[in-house]
Enzyme design. Structure first.
Site, PDB file in Angstrom:
ATOM      1  CG  HIS A  49      -1.959  -1.085   1.010  1.00  0.00           C
ATOM      2  ND1 HIS A  49      -3.214  -0.997   0.040  1.00  0.00           N
ATOM      3  CD2 HIS A  49      -2.345  -2.113   2.007  1.00  0.00           C
ATOM      4  CE1 HIS A  49      -3.809  -2.103   0.323  1.00  0.00           C
ATOM      5  NE2 HIS A  49      -3.357  -2.791   1.294  1.00  0.00           N
ATOM      6  CD  GLN A 151      -0.858  -9.393   4.922  1.00  0.00           C
ATOM      7  OE1 GLN A 151       0.074  -8.506   4.133  1.00  0.00           O
ATOM      8  NE2 GLN A 151      -2.140  -8.584   4.814  1.00  0.00           N
ATOM      9  CD  GLU A 153      -4.606  -9.492   2.912  1.00  0.00           C
ATOM     10  OE1 GLU A 153      -4.768  -8.521   3.357  1.00  0.00           O
ATOM     11  OE2 GLU A 153      -3.827  -9.699   2.310  1.00  0.00           O
ATOM     12  CB  ALA A 178      -7.703  -3.418   6.682  1.00  0.00           C
ATOM     13  CG  ASP A 179      -7.498  -6.041   2.187  1.00  0.00           C
ATOM     14  OD1 ASP A 179      -8.290  -5.347   1.656  1.00  0.00           O
ATOM     15  OD2 ASP A 179      -6.388  -5.919   2.321  1.00  0.00           O
TER      16      ASP A 179
END
EC number: 4.1.2.53
Length: 267
Positions: A49, A151, A153, A178-179
């Protein structure tokens, strides 16, 4: 074992130690070095990001190298060519985002290891990781010391978690709050009770499978929860968020009309 290739972060995970980290999103080697002097066990250099180029990642690895904090690089995706570049510049620990299936996990494992056990391209003579060909037995030792974190997610990843945990070559699984919360129908609300329940269950499943469990919690109370649930590599802040919060607090001390600082509880 060549000391240049030794991976204290991986050793800590294997011993079951709790390691506290910080997210680096500023893309600045100067800020990375400042963070490295603070004493965090690990520092995540975010290439997903944050707008980091390979050169930016390289310079941050150089900045952190003299200190005890261990760098972890998150590439933008689990692309084989991108992984090759990141490993060649000297990353020994990777956090690969958006792994949804066991097949994806196996592909990432292969991309991070040299043949015959993997498919990582060979270019040690031009790689900082091998000190431009000066590290003896580099390929075998690099395979052994590589620490791979993935990850989980998404709802799909949760459905496939047991199969993912069975993939050899994965050292730890990181829950992306978050995701994950967005995938579960609660965007920007990782604190929702339904999301919290899933996070706790996932952390416990990961540890029960013998893998390290990781999390990013910008809210200290959430970090404490994750540690209590068994997470053993937890990032407790993001450099850019800490910076903006400090700026807002300082301005509010002197300007009454300034916006009151807001403490975010999610990334």
């Amino acid at each position: 074992m060549n000391a240049l290739l030794s991976n204290p972060f991986k050793r800590g995970l294997l011993r079951g130690e709790t390691q506290i980290g910080l997210w680096l999103s500023s893309t600045s080697s100067y800020m990375a070095e400042i963070a490295a002097t603070s004493g965090y066990d690990w520092l995540l250099i975010d290439g997903e990001h944050a707008p980091n180029t390979i050169q930016d990642l390289y310079h941050q690895l150089q900045a952190i190298a003299p200190y005890a904090s261990q760098p972890v690089i998150r590439p933008v995706e689990g692309n084989r060519s991108l992984i090759k570049q990141v490993l060649d510049i000297g990353a020994r620990t990777l956090l690969v985002p958006m792994v949804d299936t066991a097949e994806q996990a196996r592909e990432v494992v292969s991309a991070t290891r040299y043949p015959p056990i993997g498919s990582r391209g060979v270019g040690a003579g031009v790689a900082r990781a091998a000190r431009w060909g000066r590290v003896e037995n580099y390929m075998a030792e690099a395979n052994d010391e590589l620490c791979l974190l993935i990850q989980v997610e998404s709802r799909t990843a949760l459905e496939n978690l047991d199969a993912i945990l069975e993939v050899d070559g994965i050292d730890g699984v990181f829950i992306g709050p978050a995701d994950l919360s967005a995938s579960l129908g609660y965007p920007d609300d990782a604190g929702h009770p339904d999301v919290q329940r899933v996070i706790e269950q996932s952390i416990r499943r990961i540890r029960a499978a013998g893998k390290a469990a990781g999390f990013l919690a910008v809210d200290p109370a959430m970090a404490e929860k994750c540690l209590a649930w068994g997470a053993n590599f937890v990032a407790v802040g993001v450099d850019t968020m800490l910076y903006t919060q400090a700026l807002d607090r300082r301005l509010a001390m002197f300007k009454s009309d300034s916006a009151q600082p807001q403490e975010k509880t999610s990334y």
